[in-house]
Design a protein around this motif. Structure first.
Motif, short mmCIF file in Angstrom:
data_model
loop_
_atom_site.label_atom_id
_atom_site.label_comp_id
_atom_site.label_asym_id
_atom_site.label_seq_id
_atom_site.Cartn_x
_atom_site.Cartn_y
_atom_site.Cartn_z
N ALA A 14 0.83 -1.20 0.00
CA ALA A 14 0.00 0.00 0.00
C ALA A 14 0.87 1.25 0.00
O ALA A 14 0.59 2.22 -0.71
CB ALA A 14 -0.94 -0.01 1.20
N ARG A 15 1.93 1.24 0.77
CA ARG A 15 2.83 2.40 0.81
C ARG A 15 3.56 2.56 -0.52
O ARG A 15 3.88 3.69 -0.92
CB ARG A 15 3.83 2.26 1.96
N ALA A 17 2.24 1.99 -3.45
CA ALA A 17 1.28 2.70 -4.30
C ALA A 17 1.25 4.18 -3.96
O ALA A 17 1.16 5.05 -4.84
CB ALA A 17 -0.11 2.08 -4.15
N GLN A 18 1.34 4.49 -2.66
CA GLN A 18 1.35 5.89 -2.25
C GLN A 18 2.61 6.59 -2.74
O GLN A 18 2.56 7.73 -3.23
CB GLN A 18 1.24 5.98 -0.73
N LEU A 19 3.76 5.93 -2.62
CA LEU A 19 5.01 6.52 -3.09
C LEU A 19 4.98 6.79 -4.59
O LEU A 19 5.46 7.83 -5.06
CB LEU A 19 6.19 5.60 -2.74
N ASP A 20 4.41 5.86 -5.35
CA ASP A 20 4.31 6.05 -6.79
C ASP A 20 3.45 7.27 -7.12
O ASP A 20 3.79 8.06 -8.01
CB ASP A 20 3.71 4.80 -7.45
N ALA A 21 2.33 7.43 -6.41
CA ALA A 21 1.44 8.56 -6.67
C ALA A 21 2.12 9.88 -6.32
O ALA A 21 2.04 10.86 -7.08
CB ALA A 21 0.14 8.40 -5.87
N ILE A 22 2.80 9.92 -5.18
CA ILE A 22 3.47 11.15 -4.77
C ILE A 22 4.60 11.51 -5.74
O ILE A 22 4.79 12.68 -6.10
CB ILE A 22 4.00 11.02 -3.33
N PHE A 212 6.96 3.26 4.75
CA PHE A 212 7.36 2.09 3.97
C PHE A 212 8.55 1.39 4.64
O PHE A 212 8.57 0.15 4.75
CB PHE A 212 7.72 2.51 2.55
N ASP A 213 9.53 2.18 5.07
CA ASP A 213 10.70 1.59 5.74
C ASP A 213 10.30 0.85 7.01
O ASP A 213 10.84 -0.23 7.31
CB ASP A 213 11.72 2.69 6.07
#
Length: 236
Positions: A14-15, A17-22, A212-213
């Motif tokens: 999930a994180r 996907a969030q990193l990709d969007a940001i 994420f880490d």
């Protein structure tokens, strides 16, 4: 420990996907007409019905349709619809898409088009042709003229409900979404940049990377505990 590994793996996915969007928002902060995306998260209980754990997942992507900062160009074919409206263009794969990237030009086929080569559509959904040798003018009322002769009126639409991204600065109505015609005025000689600010995107990127880490560290811990449990069960 398998449950713990699965939960943290879902959190890390999930994180991601969030990193990709940001990262996409940050890269397109100066892209005309770009709208920032924000993934939505949801937690699920396992199929077994156990309530002592839940599994996070990125389940949808929302888009921020608020206007971005404007830039004056004074170019006669640069337009910016008021009231958050969108221009209609022919989508690359067919159908209709909507954009706030109002940098317009005349293509090789003498059609009014975006600088990315997509034909701009009138209110009826048809491309707007420009007579040979004519230089089109666009009025604040959306009417395209060649000299004093009106050619067509640019289609302007409000997007309501869910939307999908179909290009860098292109959106289309999603399931249960719709495009509603408007009579919004146009600002001539201005364009709108992306509505994701670099500073905000960087802060979000740092926060998402830390989360994420943390998920990856928890995953490694569960894997280590799982391996130790397996070692204890061995007969020496």
């Amino acid at each position: 420990m398998a449950d713990g590994i699965y939960v943290t793996m879902n959190g890390a996915a999930a994180r991601t996907a969030q990193l990709d969007a940001i990262a996409d928002n940050l890269a397109n902060a100066q892209t005309p007409g770009f709208k920032a995306s924000h993934p939505a998260f949801e937690a699920f209980f396992p199929a077994s019905g156990a309530e002592d754990k839940s599994y996070p997942a990125a389940v949808a992507t929302g888009f921020d349709l608020r206007p971005g900062p404007t830039q004056r160009t004074d170019a006669p074919l640069d337009v910016l619809p008021d009231d958050g409206s969108f221009l209609a263009v022919a989508a690359p794969g067919g159908g209709v898409a909507y954009t706030r990237d109002g940098r317009l030009t005349v293509d090789a086929q003498r059609r009014l088009a975006t600088v990315t080569g997509l034909p701009v559509l009138d209110r009826a959904g048809h491309p707007i042709g420009v007579p040979p040798g004519a230089s089109p003018r666009i009025g604040a009322d959306g009417v395209v003229r060649a000299g004093d002769a009106p050619l067509a009126e640019l289609g302007r639409f409000q997007l309501q409900g869910p939307v999908d991204r179909v290009g860098a600065a292109l959106l289309a109505p999603g399931q249960d979404g719709r495009a509603v015609p408007t009579q919004s005025a146009l600002r001539i000689g201005e364009i709108e940049l992306g509505n994701a600010t670099p500073l905000e995107a960087m802060v979000q990127l740092i926060s998402a990377q830390r989360n994420f880490d943390a998920s990856m560290q928890a995953l490694q811990t569960y894997r280590s505990l799982d391996q130790r449990g397996a070692d204890l069960g061995r007969v020496r």
